[in-house]
Write a protein that holds these residues in place. Structure first.
Motif, PDB file in Angstrom:
ATOM      1  N   SER A  30     -17.697  23.620  17.639  1.00  0.00           N
ATOM      2  CA  SER A  30     -18.928  22.729  17.059  1.00  0.00           C
ATOM      3  C   SER A  30     -18.664  21.171  17.331  1.00  0.00           C
ATOM      4  N   VAL A  31     -16.943  20.525  18.247  1.00  0.00           N
ATOM      5  CA  VAL A  31     -17.339  19.995  18.437  1.00  0.00           C
ATOM      6  C   VAL A  31     -18.166  20.098  20.118  1.00  0.00           C
ATOM      7  N   GLY A  32     -18.236  20.693  21.199  1.00  0.00           N
ATOM      8  CA  GLY A  32     -19.479  21.571  21.931  1.00  0.00           C
ATOM      9  C   GLY A  32     -20.534  20.976  21.222  1.00  0.00           C
ATOM     10  N   LEU A  33     -20.923  21.069  20.316  1.00  0.00           N
ATOM     11  CA  LEU A  33     -22.272  20.841  19.158  1.00  0.00           C
ATOM     12  C   LEU A  33     -22.388  19.068  19.942  1.00  0.00           C
ATOM     13  N   GLU A  34     -21.473  18.762  19.226  1.00  0.00           N
ATOM     14  CA  GLU A  34     -21.044  16.711  19.635  1.00  0.00           C
ATOM     15  C   GLU A  34     -21.399  15.994  20.568  1.00  0.00           C
ATOM     16  N   GLY A  35     -20.901  17.375  21.652  1.00  0.00           N
ATOM     17  CA  GLY A  35     -21.288  16.596  23.225  1.00  0.00           C
ATOM     18  C   GLY A  35     -19.401  16.191  23.430  1.00  0.00           C
ATOM     19  N   PHE A  36     -18.495  16.767  22.889  1.00  0.00           N
ATOM     20  CA  PHE A  36     -17.695  16.424  23.217  1.00  0.00           C
ATOM     21  C   PHE A  36     -17.066  17.749  23.516  1.00  0.00           C
ATOM     22  N   GLN A  37     -15.536  17.961  24.507  1.00  0.00           N
ATOM     23  CA  GLN A  37     -15.004  18.584  24.944  1.00  0.00           C
ATOM     24  C   GLN A  37     -13.851  19.016  24.467  1.00  0.00           C
ATOM     25  N   LEU A  38     -12.686  19.713  24.082  1.00  0.00           N
ATOM     26  CA  LEU A  38     -11.100  19.968  23.836  1.00  0.00           C
ATOM     27  C   LEU A  38     -10.151  19.338  25.263  1.00  0.00           C
ATOM     28  N   SER A  39      -9.839  18.420  25.076  1.00  0.00           N
ATOM     29  CA  SER A  39      -8.840  17.591  26.030  1.00  0.00           C
ATOM     30  C   SER A  39      -7.708  18.800  26.195  1.00  0.00           C
ATOM     31  N   LYS A  40      -7.419  19.057  27.919  1.00  0.00           N
ATOM     32  CA  LYS A  40      -5.907  20.915  28.022  1.00  0.00           C
ATOM     33  C   LYS A  40      -5.098  20.367  27.594  1.00  0.00           C
ATOM     34  N   ALA A  41      -4.390  19.484  26.570  1.00  0.00           N
ATOM     35  CA  ALA A  41      -3.486  18.751  25.743  1.00  0.00           C
ATOM     36  C   ALA A  41      -4.106  19.356  24.027  1.00  0.00           C
ATOM     37  N   ASP A  42      -5.356  19.569  23.959  1.00  0.00           N
ATOM     38  CA  ASP A  42      -5.597  20.105  22.611  1.00  0.00           C
ATOM     39  C   ASP A  42      -5.645  21.686  23.329  1.00  0.00           C
ATOM     40  N   GLU A  43      -6.586  22.270  24.381  1.00  0.00           N
ATOM     41  CA  GLU A  43      -6.279  23.402  24.279  1.00  0.00           C
ATOM     42  C   GLU A  43      -4.989  24.215  24.525  1.00  0.00           C
ATOM     43  N   LYS A  44      -3.737  23.943  25.037  1.00  0.00           N
ATOM     44  CA  LYS A  44      -2.059  24.077  24.969  1.00  0.00           C
ATOM     45  C   LYS A  44      -1.769  24.398  23.320  1.00  0.00           C
TER      46      LYS A  44
END
Length: 64
Positions: free
Chosen positions: A27-41
């Motif tokens: 969903s975030v990717g469809l908006e053109g964004f990407q999770l940060s490394k901190a968000d992925e962790k």
């Protein structure tokens, strides 16, 4: 709760959490964004059962 002790989650719960996080990533990717490394962790901690949903969705310092 002791921060070094995490309740064991079932394999089914882990898969459910991973599916939910993957959906959010998409969903975030469809908006053109990407999770940060901190968000992925942080997401990995949720998937692994180290934190619950309340902790996962709580606003963190440096977010937004």
């Amino acid at each position: 709760m002791d921060k070094n002790h995490h309740p064991q989650i079932s394999d089914a719960e882990r898969r459910r959490r991973e599916k939910a996080v993957n959906y959010a990533r998409s969903s975030v990717g469809l908006e053109g964004f990407q999770l940060s490394k901190a968000d992925e962790k942080h997401a990995r901690c949720f998937i692994n059962g180290e934190i619950d949903l309340t902790e996962f969705v709580k606003r963190r310092d440096g977010a937004g």
